[in-house]
Design a protein around this motif. Sequence first.
Motif, PDB file in Angstrom:
ATOM      1  N   MET A   1     -14.075   7.553  45.632  1.00  6.47           N
ATOM      2  CA  MET A   1     -15.508   7.683  45.478  1.00  6.47           C
ATOM      3  C   MET A   1     -15.890   7.309  44.043  1.00  6.47           C
ATOM      4  SD  MET A   1     -17.833  11.130  45.633  1.00  6.47           S
ATOM      5  CE  MET A   1     -17.650  11.310  47.376  1.00  6.47           C
ATOM      6  N   SER A   2     -16.971   6.559  43.887  1.00  2.92           N
ATOM      7  CA  SER A   2     -17.476   6.194  42.570  1.00  2.92           C
ATOM      8  C   SER A   2     -18.186   7.398  41.952  1.00  2.92           C
ATOM      9  CB  SER A   2     -18.437   5.022  42.703  1.00  2.92           C
ATOM     10  OG  SER A   2     -18.975   4.692  41.455  1.00  2.92           O
ATOM     11  N   THR A   3     -18.210   7.446  40.625  1.00  6.27           N
ATOM     12  CA  THR A   3     -18.878   8.544  39.927  1.00  6.27           C
ATOM     13  C   THR A   3     -20.381   8.518  40.181  1.00  6.27           C
ATOM     14  OG1 THR A   3     -17.186   8.425  38.221  1.00  6.27           O
ATOM     15  CG2 THR A   3     -19.163   9.614  37.671  1.00  6.27           C
ATOM     16  N   TYR A   4     -20.958   7.320  40.265  1.00 10.32           N
ATOM     17  CA  TYR A   4     -22.393   7.179  40.503  1.00 10.32           C
ATOM     18  C   TYR A   4     -22.689   5.816  41.122  1.00 10.32           C
ATOM     19  CZ  TYR A   4     -22.058   4.605  36.102  1.00 10.32           C
ATOM     20  OH  TYR A   4     -21.690   3.724  35.127  1.00 10.32           O
ATOM     21  N   THR A   5     -23.933   5.674  41.609  1.00  9.83           N
ATOM     22  CA  THR A   5     -24.411   4.380  42.079  1.00  9.83           C
ATOM     23  C   THR A   5     -25.653   4.019  41.278  1.00  9.83           C
ATOM     24  OG1 THR A   5     -25.755   5.401  43.813  1.00  9.83           O
ATOM     25  CG2 THR A   5     -23.538   4.701  44.434  1.00  9.83           C
ATOM     26  N   ASP A   6     -25.846   2.720  41.044  1.00  2.41           N
ATOM     27  CA  ASP A   6     -27.001   2.224  40.299  1.00  2.41           C
ATOM     28  C   ASP A   6     -27.834   1.308  41.172  1.00  2.41           C
ATOM     29  OD1 ASP A   6     -26.611   3.446  37.831  1.00  2.41           O
ATOM     30  OD2 ASP A   6     -25.529   1.753  36.977  1.00  2.41           O
ATOM     31  N   GLU A   7     -29.139   1.366  40.968  1.00  2.00           N
ATOM     32  CA  GLU A   7     -30.077   0.424  41.569  1.00  2.00           C
ATOM     33  C   GLU A   7     -30.976  -0.056  40.432  1.00  2.00           C
ATOM     34  OE1 GLU A   7     -34.008   0.673  44.377  1.00  2.00           O
ATOM     35  OE2 GLU A   7     -32.350   2.043  44.804  1.00  2.00           O
ATOM     36  N   ASN A   8     -31.044  -1.361  40.205  1.00  2.00           N
ATOM     37  CA  ASN A   8     -31.893  -1.919  39.157  1.00  2.00           C
ATOM     38  C   ASN A   8     -33.275  -2.203  39.726  1.00  2.00           C
ATOM     39  OD1 ASN A   8     -29.932  -1.994  37.055  1.00  2.00           O
ATOM     40  ND2 ASN A   8     -28.973  -3.689  38.124  1.00  2.00           N
ATOM     41  N   PHE A  17     -25.883  10.425  40.966  1.00  2.00           N
ATOM     42  CA  PHE A  17     -24.568  11.071  40.967  1.00  2.00           C
ATOM     43  C   PHE A  17     -24.480  11.907  42.240  1.00  2.00           C
ATOM     44  CE2 PHE A  17     -25.501  10.326  36.545  1.00  2.00           C
ATOM     45  CZ  PHE A  17     -24.281   9.986  35.979  1.00  2.00           C
ATOM     46  N   ASP A  18     -23.433  11.712  43.008  1.00  2.00           N
ATOM     47  CA  ASP A  18     -23.238  12.446  44.258  1.00  2.00           C
ATOM     48  C   ASP A  18     -22.819  13.880  43.959  1.00  2.00           C
ATOM     49  OD1 ASP A  18     -21.429  13.374  46.645  1.00  2.00           O
ATOM     50  OD2 ASP A  18     -22.606  11.682  47.406  1.00  2.00           O
ATOM     51  N   ASN A  24     -13.694  16.154  36.980  1.00  2.00           N
ATOM     52  CA  ASN A  24     -12.932  15.375  36.002  1.00  2.00           C
ATOM     53  C   ASN A  24     -13.363  13.906  35.941  1.00  2.00           C
ATOM     54  OD1 ASN A  24     -11.808  14.457  38.371  1.00  2.00           O
ATOM     55  ND2 ASN A  24      -9.699  14.872  37.807  1.00  2.00           N
ATOM     56  N   GLU A  25     -14.268  13.483  36.822  1.00  2.00           N
ATOM     57  CA  GLU A  25     -14.819  12.128  36.752  1.00  2.00           C
ATOM     58  C   GLU A  25     -16.030  12.043  35.829  1.00  2.00           C
ATOM     59  OE1 GLU A  25     -15.394  11.506  40.981  1.00  2.00           O
ATOM     60  OE2 GLU A  25     -13.704  10.111  40.974  1.00  2.00           O
ATOM     61  N   LEU A  26     -16.600  13.185  35.487  1.00  2.00           N
ATOM     62  CA  LEU A  26     -17.768  13.234  34.596  1.00  2.00           C
ATOM     63  C   LEU A  26     -17.270  13.427  33.166  1.00  2.00           C
ATOM     64  CD1 LEU A  26     -19.995  15.470  36.868  1.00  2.00           C
ATOM     65  CD2 LEU A  26     -20.156  12.986  36.549  1.00  2.00           C
ATOM     66  N   VAL A  73     -22.525  14.649  31.465  1.00  2.00           N
ATOM     67  CA  VAL A  73     -23.269  15.476  32.414  1.00  2.00           C
ATOM     68  C   VAL A  73     -22.277  16.431  33.061  1.00  2.00           C
ATOM     69  CG1 VAL A  73     -25.178  13.899  32.884  1.00  2.00           C
ATOM     70  CG2 VAL A  73     -23.112  13.751  34.255  1.00  2.00           C
ATOM     71  N   ILE A  74     -22.787  17.587  33.448  1.00  2.00           N
ATOM     72  CA  ILE A  74     -21.972  18.618  34.086  1.00  2.00           C
ATOM     73  C   ILE A  74     -22.514  18.812  35.496  1.00  2.00           C
ATOM     74  CG2 ILE A  74     -21.243  21.034  33.990  1.00  2.00           C
ATOM     75  CD1 ILE A  74     -21.718  20.838  30.892  1.00  2.00           C
ATOM     76  N   LYS A  75     -21.611  18.771  36.440  1.00  2.00           N
ATOM     77  CA  LYS A  75     -21.931  18.788  37.868  1.00  2.00           C
ATOM     78  C   LYS A  75     -22.794  19.973  38.283  1.00  2.00           C
ATOM     79  CE  LYS A  75     -19.489  18.936  42.256  1.00  2.00           C
ATOM     80  NZ  LYS A  75     -18.175  18.868  42.879  1.00  2.00           N
ATOM     81  N   GLY A  76     -23.744  19.658  39.188  1.00  2.00           N
ATOM     82  CA  GLY A  76     -24.606  20.665  39.769  1.00  2.00           C
ATOM     83  C   GLY A  76     -24.333  20.829  41.257  1.00  2.00           C
ATOM     84  N   TYR A  77     -25.371  21.270  41.988  1.00  2.00           N
ATOM     85  CA  TYR A  77     -25.205  21.643  43.393  1.00  2.00           C
ATOM     86  C   TYR A  77     -25.780  20.636  44.379  1.00  2.00           C
ATOM     87  CZ  TYR A  77     -24.485  25.932  40.841  1.00  2.00           C
ATOM     88  OH  TYR A  77     -24.037  26.846  39.942  1.00  2.00           O
TER      89      TYR A  77
END
Length: 87
Positions: A1-8, A17-18, A24-26, A73-77
Motif C-alpha cells: 500500500m502507498s503512503t498516500y495518493t495525489d491528484e493534481n 492518506f489512507d 512506520n510509513e509516516l 504527520v501522525i496517523k489518525g482514525y
Amino acid sequence: MSTYTDENTNGYKIRTFDKDVLDNELIWHRDLKDRMVEVINGYGWKFQFDNELPLDLKPGDILYIKKDRIHRVIKGYSDLTIKIKEF
C-alpha cells in the motif's frame, strides 16, 4: 500500500492518506519547496515539526511549511485529505 495518493488540480495537489497506512510509513522528512497545506478532512491526525509538540489537525487548518524544515504527520482514525500549494 502507498503512503498516500495525489491528484493534481488547478495548481494544487490534493493528497489523501489512507486510515490504514502503517505508522512506520509516516516518516520524518523535508520538502524541497515551501508549502501551504490546508486540511480538507480527517479525524485524529496530528502534525509535528522536529523538536516541537504535535498539533491536532482539523478541517480548515492551514499550515505553512518552509522547505528543508523537518516534519511528519501522525496517523489518525479516518482518511486524511489535504490541499498542498508549493512555492
